[in-house]
Design a protein around this motif. Structure first.
Motif, PDB file in Angstrom:
ATOM      1  N   LYS A  73       1.301  -1.306   0.052  1.00 28.29           N
ATOM      2  CA  LYS A  73       0.118  -0.168   0.249  1.00 28.29           C
ATOM      3  C   LYS A  73       0.897   1.190  -0.016  1.00 28.29           C
ATOM      4  N   SER A  74       1.776   0.805   0.944  1.00 29.00           N
ATOM      5  CA  SER A  74       2.871   3.092   0.402  1.00 29.00           C
ATOM      6  C   SER A  74       3.802   2.492  -0.721  1.00 29.00           C
ATOM      7  N   TYR A 234       2.526   6.187  -4.738  1.00 28.00           N
ATOM      8  CA  TYR A 234       3.848   6.338  -3.384  1.00 28.00           C
ATOM      9  C   TYR A 234       3.488   8.021  -3.726  1.00 28.00           C
ATOM     10  N   ASN A 235       4.584   8.483  -2.496  1.00 22.29           N
ATOM     11  CA  ASN A 235       5.459   9.915  -2.546  1.00 22.29           C
ATOM     12  C   ASN A 235       6.488   9.723  -1.384  1.00 22.29           C
ATOM     13  N   SER A 238       5.382   8.152   1.985  1.00 17.42           N
ATOM     14  CA  SER A 238       4.704   6.840   2.093  1.00 17.42           C
ATOM     15  C   SER A 238       6.321   5.802   1.928  1.00 17.42           C
ATOM     16  N   VAL A 241       7.755   6.585   5.949  1.00 21.52           N
ATOM     17  CA  VAL A 241       7.385   5.486   6.975  1.00 21.52           C
ATOM     18  C   VAL A 241       7.576   3.667   6.432  1.00 21.52           C
ATOM     19  N   ALA A 242       7.423   3.600   5.115  1.00 18.01           N
ATOM     20  CA  ALA A 242       7.920   2.325   4.958  1.00 18.01           C
ATOM     21  C   ALA A 242       8.865   1.632   4.923  1.00 18.01           C
ATOM     22  N   PHE A 270       2.658   2.163  10.203  1.00 17.37           N
ATOM     23  CA  PHE A 270       1.751   2.314   8.742  1.00 17.37           C
ATOM     24  C   PHE A 270       0.222   2.680   8.735  1.00 17.37           C
ATOM     25  N   SER A 273       0.965   6.068  11.109  1.00 17.21           N
ATOM     26  CA  SER A 273       1.143   7.171   9.956  1.00 17.21           C
ATOM     27  C   SER A 273       0.377   7.661   8.983  1.00 17.21           C
ATOM     28  N   VAL A 275      -0.342   6.202   6.387  1.00 20.84           N
ATOM     29  CA  VAL A 275      -0.154   5.696   5.381  1.00 20.84           C
ATOM     30  C   VAL A 275      -1.294   4.551   4.731  1.00 20.84           C
ATOM     31  N   VAL A 276      -1.500   3.643   5.713  1.00 20.62           N
ATOM     32  CA  VAL A 276      -2.639   2.934   5.569  1.00 20.62           C
ATOM     33  C   VAL A 276      -3.444   3.792   6.753  1.00 20.62           C
ATOM     34  N   ARG A 277      -5.373   3.449   5.853  1.00 19.35           N
ATOM     35  CA  ARG A 277      -6.464   4.795   6.740  1.00 19.35           C
ATOM     36  C   ARG A 277      -6.754   3.991   7.975  1.00 19.35           C
TER      37      ARG A 277
END
Length: 439
Positions: A73-74, A234-235, A238, A241-242, A270, A273, A275-277
């Motif tokens: 997902k990240s 991705y950015n 993300s 954080v990964a 995740f 942060s 990145v995962v809602r």
């Protein structure tokens, strides 16, 4: 017929006939238990008692699956895949020769590192391999080759290098059990004892890479695209954080010696942060657990199978029968001990669990035949490692399948088990026998 031979034979035949491995393990265990005189109730009791032995590993892999989905997902693995895909598109001749070897080298290096530098075993496969499937498929790389590369990296380091998982297998399990069985292992170089068998693994890898699977194999790119987020977003945040989540998971795993807590910490990072809602976390967690569920259930069934084999007492009978055939012939003795190790390990699915079973029997037999302490260590170590590559229930074959079959185009038995058996178990038999005769 010996119950162990019958049970392993039934399990392997059913697996080759494309019966699911879990079903094959259960039927094989029933056949072995009944032949071993346990009866239906005794067989089921032993099988049920063994199931708990695989529960910890199964839960670990389920949580690692959830962690893998969070990493997907990240976009971290997809960033790597996109970079590789861009290089493929730049290839003027369309073959991507240099990139092909670069990807093979990358996967081999990561697999080897997963046993020592970052001892995470197969946890990296569902993180790294699925996002690369589109690139591998576009290069028309044979996935059987990738399975052989990954399995080599998962097995050879622990059977040769005494660090990481190798330190556990070689020092705490192999040498400790040989010493416990009555042989003085003081001053023995474990790397010297396992060097020739390790060369057998290298020989098998070279054959797979340079000859068996060097040709192209066509895969359906649409299936890859449907199963994988080839256009994942991705950015920099993300990706950062990964990286932090992976580092934290590794540190916690090494600190607490628990893949379960390590993967859980990574998933929590995740979620916290963003990145995962938070509203997506439950669905992603379930998706990840589903991804690794097959491995978990196979490992649980394999633990039950192994307990039935132990309860029958037929492993001892198998070795005693082999000893009667050997007489005083060292060459025949070494070969039969390796073959018994192959059968036992293929049934149990773990070389780590096989050593304690066979060492107590093989060590006195090796002394009786006049093998040196170094040769005995080599025989027992090779006999334990044999079968790890070619077993349907081994995580060294289940791991590669979990990544390569993300789009349903890689069969566990015919594309992972059979290729690794041919390229690693057969050379290990030959090189292990040579080590026994030369050391």
């Amino acid at each position: 017929m010996n119950a162990v031979i019958a049970a392993v034979g039934v399990m392997l035949v059913l697996s080759l006939c494309r019966v699911h491995v879990v079903v094959a393990l259960i039927i094989g265990a029933l056949a072995g238990g009944l032949l071993g005189g346990l009866g239906i109730e005794g067989t089921l009791k032993a099988f049920n008692q063994g199931l708990g032995g695989g529960a910890t590993v199964a839960l670990s892999y389920a949580l690692l699956g959830a962690f893998a989905v969070a990493i997907a997902k990240s976009g971290l693995a997809h960033a790597l895949a996109d970079r590789a895909l861009a290089l493929v598109d730049k290839q003027q001749d369309g073959r991507g020769g240099a990139l092909k070897w670069l990807l093979i080298a990358l996967l081999l290096a990561v697999a080897i590192s997963s046993q020592n530098l970052l001892p995470i075993h197969i946890a990296f496969i569902p993180l790294l391999v699925p996002p690369l499937l589109y690139v591998l498929s576009k290069l028309q790389l044979d996935r059987r080759l990738i399975a052989c590369v990954l399995t080599f990296g998962l097995i050879t380091p622990y059977m040769f290098l005494p660090v990481g998982f190798g330190g556990i297998f070689l020092n705490e399990i192999l040498l400790a059990n040989v010493a416990k069985s009555g042989v003085d292992v003081t001053g023995i170089s474990i790397t010297q004892a396992m060097a020739i068998p390790a060369l057998g693994m290298l020989f098998g890898l070279l054959v797979a890479v340079l000859f068996s699977y060097r040709g192209k194999r066509v895969y359906d790119l649409e299936k890859v695209a449907q199963s994988e987020r080839v256009d994942a977003q991705y950015n920099p945040l993300s990706l950062l954080v990964a990286g932090l989540a992976i580092a934290a998971a590794f540190v916690v795993q090494l600190w607490l010696d628990s893949m379960i807590i390590g993967a859980l910490v990574g998933f929590v990072i995740f979620s916290v942060s963003g990145v995962v809602r938070w509203k997506e976390a439950d669905g992603l967690f379930t998706e990840g657990m589903k991804m690794m569920a097959m491995i978990g259930f196979i490992m649980i069934a394999a633990a039950g199978f192994a307990e039935v084999m132990k309860t029958t007492g037929e492993v001892q009978t198998l070795v005693d029968s082999s000893a009667a055939l050997i007489g005083h012939d060292k060459a025949v003795g070494a070969l039969l001990m390796l073959l018994v190790g192959l059968l036992v390990t293929m049934g149990i699915g773990s070389s780590f669990s096989t050593i304690p079973i066979i060492a107590a029997i093989f060590v006195p037999l090796g002394v009786q035949l006049g093998f040196s302490p170094l040769a005995i260590v080599s025989i027992v170590g090779t006999a334990g490692a044999l079968g790890d590559a070619g077993s349907p229930a081994s995580d060294s074959t289940l791991g590669p399948t979990s990544g390569l079959n993300a789009d349903g185009q890689h069969n566990h038995i015919w594309d992972s088990v059979v290729p690794t058996f041919l390229h690693y178990n057969l050379p290990l038999l030959a090189f292990g026998w040579a080590a026994a005769m030369l050391l």
